[in-house]
Scaffold this motif. Structure first.
Motif, short mmCIF file in Angstrom:
data_model
loop_
_atom_site.label_atom_id
_atom_site.label_comp_id
_atom_site.label_asym_id
_atom_site.label_seq_id
_atom_site.Cartn_x
_atom_site.Cartn_y
_atom_site.Cartn_z
N ARG A 89 0.86 -1.19 0.00
CA ARG A 89 0.00 0.00 0.00
C ARG A 89 0.89 1.23 0.00
O ARG A 89 1.84 1.30 0.78
CB ARG A 89 -0.92 -0.01 1.21
CG ARG A 89 -1.74 -1.29 1.22
CD ARG A 89 -3.04 -1.16 1.88
NE ARG A 89 -3.87 -2.30 1.50
CZ ARG A 89 -5.16 -2.40 1.75
NH1 ARG A 89 -5.77 -1.44 2.39
NH2 ARG A 89 -5.83 -3.46 1.36
N THR A 90 0.58 2.15 -0.87
CA THR A 90 1.44 3.31 -1.07
C THR A 90 0.64 4.58 -0.85
O THR A 90 -0.47 4.72 -1.38
CB THR A 90 2.00 3.31 -2.50
OG1 THR A 90 2.59 2.04 -2.75
CG2 THR A 90 3.03 4.40 -2.70
N SER A 109 -4.52 6.52 -2.15
CA SER A 109 -3.55 5.46 -1.95
C SER A 109 -3.75 4.41 -3.04
O SER A 109 -4.81 4.31 -3.62
CB SER A 109 -3.76 4.79 -0.60
OG SER A 109 -3.95 5.76 0.38
N THR A 110 -2.70 3.64 -3.29
CA THR A 110 -2.88 2.53 -4.23
C THR A 110 -2.56 1.22 -3.52
O THR A 110 -1.85 1.19 -2.51
CB THR A 110 -1.95 2.65 -5.45
OG1 THR A 110 -0.61 2.75 -4.99
CG2 THR A 110 -2.30 3.85 -6.31
N VAL A 111 -3.11 0.16 -4.07
CA VAL A 111 -2.88 -1.19 -3.56
C VAL A 111 -2.25 -1.99 -4.68
O VAL A 111 -2.81 -2.05 -5.78
CB VAL A 111 -4.22 -1.84 -3.15
CG1 VAL A 111 -4.02 -3.31 -2.81
CG2 VAL A 111 -4.85 -1.09 -1.99
N GLY A 161 -7.60 2.10 -7.91
CA GLY A 161 -6.26 2.07 -7.32
C GLY A 161 -5.68 0.69 -7.10
O GLY A 161 -4.67 0.56 -6.43
N LEU A 162 -6.32 -0.35 -7.61
CA LEU A 162 -5.78 -1.70 -7.44
C LEU A 162 -4.90 -2.09 -8.63
O LEU A 162 -5.28 -1.90 -9.79
CB LEU A 162 -6.92 -2.72 -7.29
CG LEU A 162 -6.48 -4.18 -7.22
CD1 LEU A 162 -5.75 -4.48 -5.93
CD2 LEU A 162 -7.68 -5.12 -7.37
N ARG A 163 -3.71 -2.59 -8.33
CA ARG A 163 -2.83 -3.11 -9.37
C ARG A 163 -2.45 -4.53 -8.99
O ARG A 163 -2.27 -4.82 -7.81
CB ARG A 163 -1.54 -2.29 -9.48
CG ARG A 163 -1.68 -0.95 -10.18
CD ARG A 163 -2.00 0.14 -9.20
NE ARG A 163 -2.13 1.45 -9.82
CZ ARG A 163 -3.24 1.94 -10.36
NH1 ARG A 163 -4.34 1.19 -10.40
NH2 ARG A 163 -3.29 3.14 -10.86
N THR A 164 -2.31 -5.38 -10.01
CA THR A 164 -1.84 -6.73 -9.72
C THR A 164 -0.60 -7.03 -10.55
O THR A 164 -0.47 -6.57 -11.68
CB THR A 164 -2.92 -7.79 -10.01
OG1 THR A 164 -3.33 -7.65 -11.37
CG2 THR A 164 -4.12 -7.64 -9.12
#
Lengths: 328, 306
Positions: free
Chosen positions: A21-22, A179-181, A205-208
């Motif tokens: 988490r950023t 925030s991003t995940v 904001g979700l990245r995989t």
């Protein structure tokens, strides 16, 4: 290691998963190195690692969370795993805060639960009860957990929350940022094939990131790679979002200053991919530089901001000059 | 900024006015989120025209989050999800507008340390993303209100965030008395806050009143009344003003006065500029009053100890 020696060590991990988490550190100004150390001192018995080259970066010691629960799987198979999830926080240039929770898992484990001592000597390892369907767990993990399944995101979030409560933060951030995940799952690359990385941008904001890595890559090193990816993806997302809404062509100086100023003051200098990556993982960045072209996009954004500022300075000077001429 | 919306009674227009307040702040470019803490009777999805959200929030709303049943409360991007034809086109230059809905079932609950920590962590997280966090509390001295007071007490991390309280009341004798009681009564906000460690002066300096559904006697709606009615109404209005002043909630402590709006008598909704100038179903005065409220909320000269 005493009593634990009698039980055979599980084989090396066949799976490592984690979530980063950023966010922007909730303060008006970036904090200095001493403050960074105070914020990240999560354990009394271990020091905060501080590095100054090629940029300032502080990494907290790992904190462990014991779990005994089901792992997410893509096919709905019930896999129970027991052990500890490791979590750590990273603060880059005293400005961007990240927390990562991650674990590794071996191909199989004992058929029943062992005493806690067995798991505690294997920090950051989740040992499955029986066999681990690594591919299904990796896929299920990236898709997101269901109720009653392991939620490493909440471990990462509670670490962020713990740091966010610190007394030296003033919560007066210079700009609002989401925030991003970034969720990642890594498995060994099949024999004879190259390491690979698949980066996907999802909703909200979700990245995989799905990784295939050389056998024997340390989970902590993978976590480092993903923190680096998450940081730079967050920078691109944040700066892109800020420029998206702003009407740069207008004369509304205040609005432009409100956006461009903080970006220059707080974010533009943070771009430094592969700052401290292991050599073997560094190559994976090349694929991202090719498509979608992380640095290419960043350069374009940064150039746009600098051009705007230069243009505005020029216009302001001409206006001042015109005003002086009229006054004569 | 953290804003708590409270009222002594139901039907004071607290939720609908707070939602309009959030909407105006977002139009002005602020990133705004709206937290529906009105556990048991969530109205925000209706006001923002988000019909599916009520079901969607089941088990994922704020109530479930505070109880620890879900790690992340549901977030709904109002601009993207609303079925309101005007709101769907997000105006350029506007900020984000996000709703965190409450669960439909659940009702009130007793607050404990765990709820409190989760509440504080949530606000700290939202603070990174938003300029204004509006928390709509249920009517009366509720558990939600105790939670808000405890979460913002001096020793908490939230004490470092600017916090403002809006107390809504209608413009009637009973409502005015009840609003005064809610703030300065024996069971009121200030006493409860002091018991939790708040500084009395600071806390009461952070509380302002919002008069809702106030009949504007100059408007066509009321100026057509018979002379006897008109005289009577003016007299009552004057008495009410005197009474409010006597109870310490006179004009200086009223942040805004929202006129009685026919549209809101029929339907809890956001009043858009189109409602005022295109379809002309809503009154311009309502739009302006909502705008004033939004502006004064962030203007320090309206706040502090009087």
């Amino acid at each position: 290691m005493g009593a634990q020696e009698s039980t055979p060590r599980p084989a090396r991990p066949v799976l490592a998963c984690g979530e980063v988490r950023t966010c922007l550190l909730p303060t008006r100004d970036a904090v200095d190195e001493r403050a960074a150390e105070t914020l990240l001192r999560l354990r009394a018995d271990e020091r905060v690692r501080v590095s100054r080259r090629p940029n300032r970066c502080a990494v907290s010691p790992d904190v462990l969370t014991g779990v005994d629960c089901r792992l997410p799987t893509a096919n709905g198979a019930k896999v129970r795993a027991i052990g500890t999830v490791a979590a750590r926080a990273v603060l880059t240039e005293g400005r961007v805060l990240q927390s990562t929770a991650y674990f590794a898992a071996p191909a199989d484990g004992p058929d029943s639960r062992r005493p806690w001592g067995y798991y505690l000597v294997r920090p950051g390892l989740l040992v499955p009860v029986g066999r681990l369907p690594a591919a299904a767990v990796a896929e299920g993990f990236l898709a997101g957990h269901r109720p009653e399944e392991l939620d490493v995101g909440s471990v990462a979030e509670s670490l962020l929350a713990r740091i966010s409560r610190a007394e030296l933060l003033d919560y007066d951030t210079p700009l609002n940022t989401a925030s991003t995940v970034l969720r990642w799952a890594a498995r060994p690359a099949p024999a004879g094939s190259e390491p690979s990385l698949r980066f996907t941008v999802g909703e909200e904001g979700l990245r995989t990131v799905a990784l295939r890595l050389p056998e024997g890559t340390a989970p902590a090193a993978v976590a480092g790679l993903c923190e680096d990816l998450a940081l730079h993806d967050w920078l691109l997302t944040t700066v892109g979002d800020k420029l998206d809404g702003v009407r740069l062509g207008t004369d509304d100086q205040a609005a432009v200053r409100k956006v461009l100023g903080p970006l220059v003051d707080h974010l533009l200098h943070l771009w430094m991919p592969r700052a401290r990556l292991e050599r073997v993982l560094s190559g994976l960045w090349d694929a991202l530089e090719e498509t979608p072209g992380f640095t290419r996009q960043w350069d374009a954004l940064a150039q746009r901001i600098r051009d705007q500022l230069a243009l505005r300075a020029l216009l302001a000077r001409r206006e001042a000059l015109d005003a002086r001429l009229t006054a004569r | 900024m953290l804003v708590f919306a409270a009222s002594d009674k139901g039907g004071t227009g607290r939720s609908v006015t707070s939602a309009n307040l959030a909407y105006h702040r977002a139009l002005d470019g602020d990133d705004v989120c709206y937290l529906d803490f009105d556990f048991g009777s969530p109205t925000a999805p209706a006001v923002f025209d988000l019909p599916d959200v009520l079901t969607e929030a089941e088990g994922k709303g704020l109530h479930s989050y505070l109880k620890g049943k879900t790690g992340e409360p549901l977030r709904v991007d109002v601009w993207a999800r609303t079925e309101h034809p005007v709101l769907r086109t997000r105006p350029s230059g506007s900020g984000r507008l996000v709703l965190l809905p409450g669960d439909r079932t659940g009702g009130e609950f007793v607050t404990d340390e765990e709820n409190l920590h989760r509440c504080v962590d949530l606000v700290l997280r939202l603070k990174r993303e938003f300029d204004v966090i509006v928390v709509d509390l249920s009517a009366g001295r509720s558990y939600a209100m105790d939670l808000a007071l405890a979460a913002t007490a001096p020793r908490s991390a939230l004490a470092r965030i600017t916090t403002r309280w809006l107390v809504y009341h209608r413009w009637t004798r009973q409502h005015v008395m009840a609003a005064a009681e809610l703030v300065s009564g024996k069971q009121g906000i200030v006493r409860a806050g002091v018991a939790m460690g708040h500084d009395e002066t600071a806390l009461s300096g952070a509380i302002r009143f919002v008069r809702a559904a106030v009949p504007d006697l100059q408007s066509p709606l009321w100026s057509q009344a018979r002379p006897e009615q008109s005289v009577w109404m003016h007299e009552r209005d004057r008495q009410l003003e005197a009474m409010a002043a006597g109870l310490g909630i006179g004009k200086t402590r009223a942040l805004a006065s929202i006129p009685l709006e026919p549209v809101l008598q029929w339907r809890e909704q956001l009043i858009t500029y189109e409602d005022v100038v295109d379809s002309r179903v809503a009154n311009l005065e309502t739009w302006q009053a909502m705008g004033d409220l939004a502006q004064r909320l962030g203007d320090d000269k309206y706040w502090g100890q009087l």
